[in-house]
Scaffold this active site. Sequence first.
Site, PDB file in Angstrom:
ATOM      1  CE  LYS A   7       0.770   1.117   4.567  1.00  0.00           C
ATOM      2  NZ  LYS A   7       1.569   2.299   5.019  1.00  0.00           N
TER       3      LYS A   7
ATOM      4  CG  ASP B  26      -0.681   0.135   8.462  1.00  0.00           C
ATOM      5  OD1 ASP B  26      -1.422   1.017   8.939  1.00  0.00           O
ATOM      6  OD2 ASP B  26       0.462   0.362   8.040  1.00  0.00           O
TER       7      ASP B  26
END
Length: 289
Positions: free
Chosen positions: A18, A144
Amino acid sequence: MSAGHDDAGWSWWPAPAKLNLFLHITGRRADGYHELQTVFRLLDWGDRIGLRLREDGQVRREGEGLAGVAEADDLAVRAARLLQEAAKVEQGADIIVEKHVPAGGGFGGGSSDAATALVVLNRLWRAGLDEEALAALGLRLGADVPVFVRGRNAWAEGVGERLQPITLAPAWYVVVEPGVHVPTPALFADPDLTRDSPVAKIEDFASGTLVGNAFEPVLRRREPAVEAAFAALSDIGTARLTGSGSGCFVEFASQSAAEQGRSKLPKELRARVAAGVARSPLLDALEQH
């Protein structure tokens, strides 16, 4: 990046990286954690996770994994054991973590590995947990992990766990990993870190007024390699930092423009082009399985 099977009984699954398209710190909570606002963008580049079921209940890692990370500390192994315990699963699994995403770059590699282990083993073990339950387990492993469990680009708040899906335009990124790793607690403790950004709204991001990463000035001052990467990337566009790692990137509207930008960078920068995706390749792989 789809799932594949081989003759030895392994199935292979994507664990995408990401980027944080911006990251602000808006305050500090009573428990010491910082309140963040960020946008997570999933990429078509990432690690690969190999899984093979065992009937003896053990969860074991095969192969190297990440250099210097013991099996018991490996996030993919911890994710599998957490799911096993939560869902009272009697089967076990062998796990291979095929690393492509460098640690400490802010690309979420370890978190994504954990999410892929949770989501796929939930399916293979027939554990029956829904997305909410898997995301809650993921949060116990790291802030995350939930965005990778859910598999959609997101506006995030809290410690990064309060997620709202966001639609992002197609984009390609020139991504550079300077190869330095600064422990996140050291960055949070830095006196130069801006901790009181005004609370923004998702509309501010859509309008283009929300930019910047709170960790960028701190890392650029502390790490000459990060400053050098920013200087080089600034020749081809607006350089940004991802997460609290040393990874940085420039966004382009087309793959050809990104490739052209990368070709202008010094060879020693280890730059790559990655596409932003609308949803995680893991979700696509699960649908094809």
